[in-house]
Design a protein around this motif. Structure first.
Motif, short mmCIF file in Angstrom:
data_model
loop_
_atom_site.label_atom_id
_atom_site.label_comp_id
_atom_site.label_asym_id
_atom_site.label_seq_id
_atom_site.Cartn_x
_atom_site.Cartn_y
_atom_site.Cartn_z
N ASN A 18 6.57 5.17 7.17
CA ASN A 18 7.71 4.67 7.02
C ASN A 18 8.61 4.79 8.47
O ASN A 18 9.30 3.85 8.72
CB ASN A 18 8.75 5.12 5.66
CG ASN A 18 8.62 4.40 4.46
OD1 ASN A 18 8.44 3.37 4.42
ND2 ASN A 18 8.34 5.15 3.52
N ALA A 26 3.33 11.42 -0.52
CA ALA A 26 4.79 11.48 0.24
C ALA A 26 4.81 11.76 1.46
O ALA A 26 5.33 11.08 2.39
CB ALA A 26 5.58 12.67 -0.62
N GLU A 50 2.41 11.06 4.01
CA GLU A 50 1.88 9.89 4.71
C GLU A 50 2.84 8.74 4.63
O GLU A 50 3.13 7.86 5.59
CB GLU A 50 0.37 9.34 3.93
CG GLU A 50 -0.45 10.31 4.50
CD GLU A 50 -1.94 9.94 3.90
OE1 GLU A 50 -2.09 9.04 2.98
OE2 GLU A 50 -2.87 10.54 4.37
N ARG A 51 3.63 8.53 3.33
CA ARG A 51 4.72 7.50 3.22
C ARG A 51 5.81 7.70 4.18
O ARG A 51 6.17 6.85 4.70
CB ARG A 51 4.88 7.79 1.79
CG ARG A 51 5.70 6.35 1.45
CD ARG A 51 5.80 6.17 0.04
NE ARG A 51 6.30 7.41 -0.74
CZ ARG A 51 5.61 7.91 -1.81
NH1 ARG A 51 4.22 7.43 -2.08
NH2 ARG A 51 6.24 8.87 -2.41
N TYR A 110 0.93 -1.12 0.08
CA TYR A 110 0.12 0.20 -0.05
C TYR A 110 0.94 1.42 -0.21
O TYR A 110 0.53 2.21 -0.35
CB TYR A 110 -0.89 0.03 1.26
CG TYR A 110 -1.97 -1.02 1.14
CD1 TYR A 110 -3.18 -0.56 0.50
CD2 TYR A 110 -2.18 -2.22 1.80
CE1 TYR A 110 -4.22 -1.41 0.23
CE2 TYR A 110 -3.00 -2.99 1.90
CZ TYR A 110 -4.14 -2.72 0.97
OH TYR A 110 -5.39 -3.53 1.10
N LEU A 111 1.93 1.22 0.53
CA LEU A 111 2.78 2.36 0.70
C LEU A 111 3.01 3.11 -0.59
O LEU A 111 2.97 4.55 -0.49
CB LEU A 111 4.13 2.05 1.47
CG LEU A 111 4.11 1.90 3.02
CD1 LEU A 111 5.66 1.62 3.45
CD2 LEU A 111 3.52 2.99 3.56
N GLU A 112 3.40 2.63 -1.53
CA GLU A 112 3.84 3.12 -2.90
C GLU A 112 2.65 4.00 -3.28
O GLU A 112 2.84 4.88 -4.14
CB GLU A 112 4.44 2.32 -3.77
CG GLU A 112 3.27 1.21 -4.17
CD GLU A 112 3.88 -0.05 -5.08
OE1 GLU A 112 3.48 -0.55 -6.00
OE2 GLU A 112 5.31 -0.53 -4.69
N LYS A 113 1.41 3.94 -2.98
CA LYS A 113 0.21 4.38 -3.62
C LYS A 113 -0.07 5.73 -2.82
O LYS A 113 -0.98 6.37 -3.06
CB LYS A 113 -1.16 3.42 -3.43
CG LYS A 113 -0.87 2.21 -4.40
CD LYS A 113 -1.86 0.97 -4.13
CE LYS A 113 -1.41 -0.13 -4.64
NZ LYS A 113 -2.61 -1.03 -4.53
N LEU A 114 0.78 5.97 -1.58
CA LEU A 114 0.47 7.03 -0.67
C LEU A 114 1.09 8.26 -1.07
O LEU A 114 1.88 8.34 -1.65
CB LEU A 114 0.75 6.56 0.55
CG LEU A 114 -0.02 5.39 1.53
CD1 LEU A 114 0.60 5.18 2.74
CD2 LEU A 114 -1.65 5.82 1.64
N LEU A 125 -4.87 1.01 6.19
CA LEU A 125 -4.51 1.21 4.72
C LEU A 125 -5.43 0.27 3.96
O LEU A 125 -5.79 0.98 2.76
CB LEU A 125 -3.22 0.92 4.54
CG LEU A 125 -2.03 1.37 5.05
CD1 LEU A 125 -0.66 0.57 5.27
CD2 LEU A 125 -1.74 2.61 4.33
#
Length: 146
Positions: free
Chosen positions: A70, A63, A65-66, A57-61, A104
């Motif tokens: 992280n 920057a 929020e990512r 899911y992270l790559e779709k968030l 997520l």
């Protein structure tokens, strides 16, 4: 049952000690340690499974929020016996990663993942989020059974 002379010529029965012998205590201790190791391994596997889902899911968030998530993931991945004060740190770590994963999945990032994690050891998931965690889990289960 064993008997023993008591010095008066009469024999009396020996009572079996209610305390386990040393070998029994050692076996019990080893069994408990083995169960604890298995529980730890199982919790680590559950964490890795949830982590894989979160990473998807992270790559779709966005920057911002990512970056925050992280930071949370770094903290959760670094948790170990030496960095944590809680005896049940694996359980707490898994509660956080499950909460993150559920948020997520629902595309609804809320506390505590709106800001960076606190410095220091993991703290238990706040009680007010326990309901949220349960609600997200129930909603996710309902969607899957639909």
């Amino acid at each position: 049952m064993a008997t023993v002379a008591n010095g008066t010529g009469k024999r009396r029965a020996l009572k079996k000690s209610s305390r386990p012998d040393t070998n029994e205590r050692n076996r019990t201790s080893i069994d408990n340690e083995n169960a604890s190791v298995k529980d730890s391994e199982l919790m680590d596997l559950e964490f890795k499974k949830e982590l894989e889902e979160v990473m998807g899911y992270l790559e779709k968030l966005p920057a911002k929020e990512r970056v925050i998530l992280n930071n949370w993931l770094k903290k959760l991945k670094k948790a170990n016996d030496e960095t944590q004060e809680l005896k049940n740190w694996r359980e707490v770590r898994n509660e956080y990663i499950t909460l993150m994963s559920n948020q997520l999945r629902r595309s609804d990032i809320i506390e505590p993942f709106l800001s960076r994690p606190n410095v220091g050891p993991l703290r238990p998931v706040p009680k007010k989020l326990a309901y949220t965690k349960m609600k997200f889990t129930l909603c996710a289960d309902e969607e899957g059974s639909g």
